[in-house]
Design an enzyme around this catalytic site. Structure first.
Site, PDB file in Angstrom:
ATOM      1  N   SER A 207     -21.876 -20.396  -1.163  1.00 27.52           N
ATOM      2  CA  SER A 207     -20.969 -19.596  -0.332  1.00 27.52           C
ATOM      3  C   SER A 207     -21.105 -20.006   1.129  1.00 27.52           C
ATOM      4  O   SER A 207     -22.142 -20.528   1.542  1.00 27.52           O
ATOM      5  CB  SER A 207     -21.338 -18.114  -0.456  1.00 27.52           C
ATOM      6  OG  SER A 207     -20.511 -17.323   0.362  1.00 27.52           O
TER       7      SER A 207
ATOM      8  N   TYR B 227     -27.224 -10.554  -0.296  1.00 27.24           N
ATOM      9  CA  TYR B 227     -26.238 -11.534  -0.793  1.00 27.24           C
ATOM     10  C   TYR B 227     -26.338 -12.846   0.000  1.00 27.24           C
ATOM     11  O   TYR B 227     -26.462 -13.933  -0.576  1.00 27.24           O
ATOM     12  CB  TYR B 227     -24.823 -10.975  -0.706  1.00 27.24           C
ATOM     13  CG  TYR B 227     -23.785 -11.944  -1.250  1.00 27.24           C
ATOM     14  CD1 TYR B 227     -23.678 -12.168  -2.621  1.00 27.24           C
ATOM     15  CD2 TYR B 227     -22.943 -12.655  -0.398  1.00 27.24           C
ATOM     16  CE1 TYR B 227     -22.750 -13.071  -3.130  1.00 27.24           C
ATOM     17  CE2 TYR B 227     -22.008 -13.557  -0.898  1.00 27.24           C
ATOM     18  CZ  TYR B 227     -21.922 -13.761  -2.263  1.00 27.24           C
ATOM     19  OH  TYR B 227     -21.009 -14.664  -2.768  1.00 27.24           O
TER      20      TYR B 227
HETATM   21  O1  NJP Z   1     -16.689 -12.990  -8.900  1.00 29.77           O
HETATM   22  P1  NJP Z   1     -16.201 -12.125 -10.139  1.00 29.77           P
HETATM   23  P2  NJP Z   1     -16.211 -14.429  -8.364  1.00 29.77           P
HETATM   24  N1  NJP Z   1     -24.672 -12.792 -16.792  1.00 29.77           N
HETATM   25  O2  NJP Z   1     -16.890 -10.820  -9.966  1.00 29.77           O
HETATM   26  C1  NJP Z   1     -20.277 -13.168 -14.251  1.00 29.77           C
HETATM   27  C2  NJP Z   1     -19.239 -16.913  -5.534  1.00 29.77           C
HETATM   28  N2  NJP Z   1     -18.405 -16.655  -4.351  1.00 29.77           N
HETATM   29  O3  NJP Z   1     -15.437 -15.161  -9.351  1.00 29.77           O
HETATM   30  O4  NJP Z   1     -20.867 -10.974 -17.212  1.00 29.77           O
HETATM   31  C3  NJP Z   1     -23.604 -13.571 -17.015  1.00 29.77           C
HETATM   32  O5  NJP Z   1     -14.731 -12.162 -10.279  1.00 29.77           O
HETATM   33  C4  NJP Z   1     -19.155 -12.195 -14.574  1.00 29.77           C
HETATM   34  O6  NJP Z   1     -19.008 -12.029 -15.980  1.00 29.77           O
HETATM   35  P3  NJP Z   1     -19.458 -10.717 -16.814  1.00 29.77           P
HETATM   36  C5  NJP Z   1     -19.962 -15.699  -6.070  1.00 29.77           C
HETATM   37  O7  NJP Z   1     -21.136 -15.422  -5.349  1.00 29.77           O
HETATM   38  C6  NJP Z   1     -17.349 -15.808  -4.418  1.00 29.77           C
HETATM   39  O8  NJP Z   1     -15.640 -14.197  -7.022  1.00 29.77           O
HETATM   40  O9  NJP Z   1     -18.514 -10.729 -17.982  1.00 29.77           O
HETATM   41  N3  NJP Z   1     -22.527 -13.581 -16.238  1.00 29.77           N
HETATM   42  C7  NJP Z   1     -17.946 -12.942 -14.038  1.00 29.77           C
HETATM   43  O10 NJP Z   1     -17.470 -13.850 -14.990  1.00 29.77           O
HETATM   44  C8  NJP Z   1     -20.264 -16.170  -7.489  1.00 29.77           C
HETATM   45  O11 NJP Z   1     -21.410 -16.963  -7.524  1.00 29.77           O
HETATM   46  C9  NJP Z   1     -16.606 -15.568  -3.251  1.00 29.77           C
HETATM   47  O12 NJP Z   1     -19.313  -9.529 -15.916  1.00 29.77           O
HETATM   48  C10 NJP Z   1     -22.514 -12.748 -15.193  1.00 29.77           C
HETATM   49  C11 NJP Z   1     -18.514 -13.685 -12.847  1.00 29.77           C
HETATM   50  O13 NJP Z   1     -19.952 -13.723 -12.990  1.00 29.77           O
HETATM   51  C12 NJP Z   1     -19.049 -17.023  -7.834  1.00 29.77           C
HETATM   52  O14 NJP Z   1     -18.411 -17.336  -6.598  1.00 29.77           O
HETATM   53  C13 NJP Z   1     -16.929 -16.205  -2.074  1.00 29.77           C
HETATM   54  C14 NJP Z   1     -23.569 -11.895 -14.896  1.00 29.77           C
HETATM   55  C15 NJP Z   1     -18.204 -12.976 -11.544  1.00 29.77           C
HETATM   56  O15 NJP Z   1     -16.824 -12.905 -11.395  1.00 29.77           O
HETATM   57  C16 NJP Z   1     -18.031 -16.338  -8.737  1.00 29.77           C
HETATM   58  O16 NJP Z   1     -17.628 -15.109  -8.133  1.00 29.77           O
HETATM   59  C17 NJP Z   1     -18.009 -17.052  -2.054  1.00 29.77           C
HETATM   60  C18 NJP Z   1     -24.690 -11.947 -15.749  1.00 29.77           C
HETATM   61  N4  NJP Z   1     -25.768 -11.154 -15.549  1.00 29.77           N
HETATM   62  C19 NJP Z   1     -18.740 -17.278  -3.199  1.00 29.77           C
HETATM   63  N5  NJP Z   1     -23.261 -11.171 -13.786  1.00 29.77           N
HETATM   64  C20 NJP Z   1     -15.459 -14.633  -3.222  1.00 29.77           C
HETATM   65  N6  NJP Z   1     -14.970 -14.116  -4.347  1.00 29.77           N
HETATM   66  O17 NJP Z   1     -14.959 -14.349  -2.101  1.00 29.77           O
HETATM   67  C21 NJP Z   1     -22.026 -11.561 -13.420  1.00 29.77           C
HETATM   68  O18 NJP Z   1     -18.329 -17.641  -0.902  1.00 29.77           O
HETATM   69  N7  NJP Z   1     -21.577 -12.506 -14.252  1.00 29.77           N
END
Ligand code: NJP
Length: 231
Positions: A133, A146
């Site tokens: 990020s 974070y």
């Molecule tokens: O987030 P979101 P993003 N085990 O909430 C999964 C980075 N980022 O796509 O388990 C396995 O829509 C969760 O799946 P589920 C951010 O830090 C973002 O925006 O089914 N999986 C879902 O598929 C992150 O590293 C922004 O709930 C787990 C996914 O993670 C990445 O981009 C800006 C889990 C999250 O989907 C994807 O974020 C930036 C677990 N314990 C960096 N916990 C931004 N959106 O602005 C969660 O700089 N997941």
């Protein structure tokens, strides 16, 4: 010709889903997240792009489950994308929120990367791409944990890159600015943010260079928070 295999974490929605669908034109996929129904939707979309897809319901912070479920996965590409964010002042953050961010954003990098990297090194080729990020370079009020975890990602990725490049394995870190996903709580204006597909484009670029070339760090931002997206 057999396709290479990409393992993508957090592929049930948001950026991970977009990465899966984008890479499905060239890779077969192993996609993981906790929510099976959403994961299945990603798998169905990826199959329409020609990929064979294995979807594994998995909590990436569960070290034993990761070791068991990924034991037989030979990944040519690993995309460490799963992440959680609770942006709250330090004194208002609960211990559970703090530990969850550390477990998913940091510790899971160990569990998942440890499961597939030895195979890459043994085969003398592979790529580990982690979604960091801009918060891994900049700080902000509400970001003690974070932003701290994403600073960790930068140290992890650069150190790992130096450790495995001579074995033929590339390591990249993609640093997005704000992206229009459910990472943000409801009620926030997301019309100016990047789309998940924009980050997928950056990942696709970083992992498709010639074998002698490595895109190690890639920062992608919305042009301006004052300009809504036009597409
Ligand atoms: O987030 P979101 P993003 N085990 O909430 C999964 C980075 N980022 O796509 O388990 C396995 O829509 C969760 O799946 P589920 C951010 O830090 C973002 O925006 O089914 N999986 C879902 O598929 C992150 O590293 C922004 O709930 C787990 C996914 O993670 C990445 O981009 C800006 C889990 C999250 O989907 C994807 O974020 C930036 C677990 N314990 C960096 N916990 C931004 N959106 O602005 C969660 O700089 N997941």
């Amino acid at each position: 010709m057999t396709r290479p295999t990409a393992l993508i974490t957090g592929a049930s929605r948001g950026i991970g889903r977009a990465i899966a669908v984008r890479l499905a034109t060239t890779y077969d996929l192993v996609i993981v997240a906790r929510e099976q129904a959403s994961l299945d939707e990603t798998a169905a979309a990826a199959r329409t792009m020609g990929a064979q897809v294995q979807s594994l319901p998995l909590d990436v912070s569960d070290s034993a489950a990761v070791a068991t479920m990924l034991a037989d996965v030979d990944a040519d590409l690993l995309v460490n994308n799963a992440g959680v964010a609770v942006m709250r002042p330090f004194l208002e953050m609960t211990a559970e929120e703090w530990h969850r961010m550390v477990d998913v954003n940091i510790n899971a990098l160990y569990h998942v990367t440890r499961a597939v990297l030895p195979g890459m090194v043994k085969r003398g080729r592979g790529h580990v791409c982690t979604i960091g990020s801009i918060a891994g370079r900049n700080t902000f009020a509400g970001g003690t944990c974070y932003s701290g975890t994403k600073h960790f990602v930068m140290g992890f990725a650069e150190s790992l890159m130096l450790e495995v490049r001579d074995a033929g394995v590339g390591v990249s870190v993609i640093m997005p600015g704000s992206v229009d996903t459910d990472l943000f709580p409801p009620g926030i204006d997301r019309t100016w943010m990047l789309e998940p597909d924009d980050v997928a484009s950056a990942v696709a670029f970083a992992v498709s260079t010639p074998p002698h070339m490595l895109v190690h760090r890639l920062e992608v931002r919305p042009l301006s928070p004052k300009r809504p997206r036009t597409v």
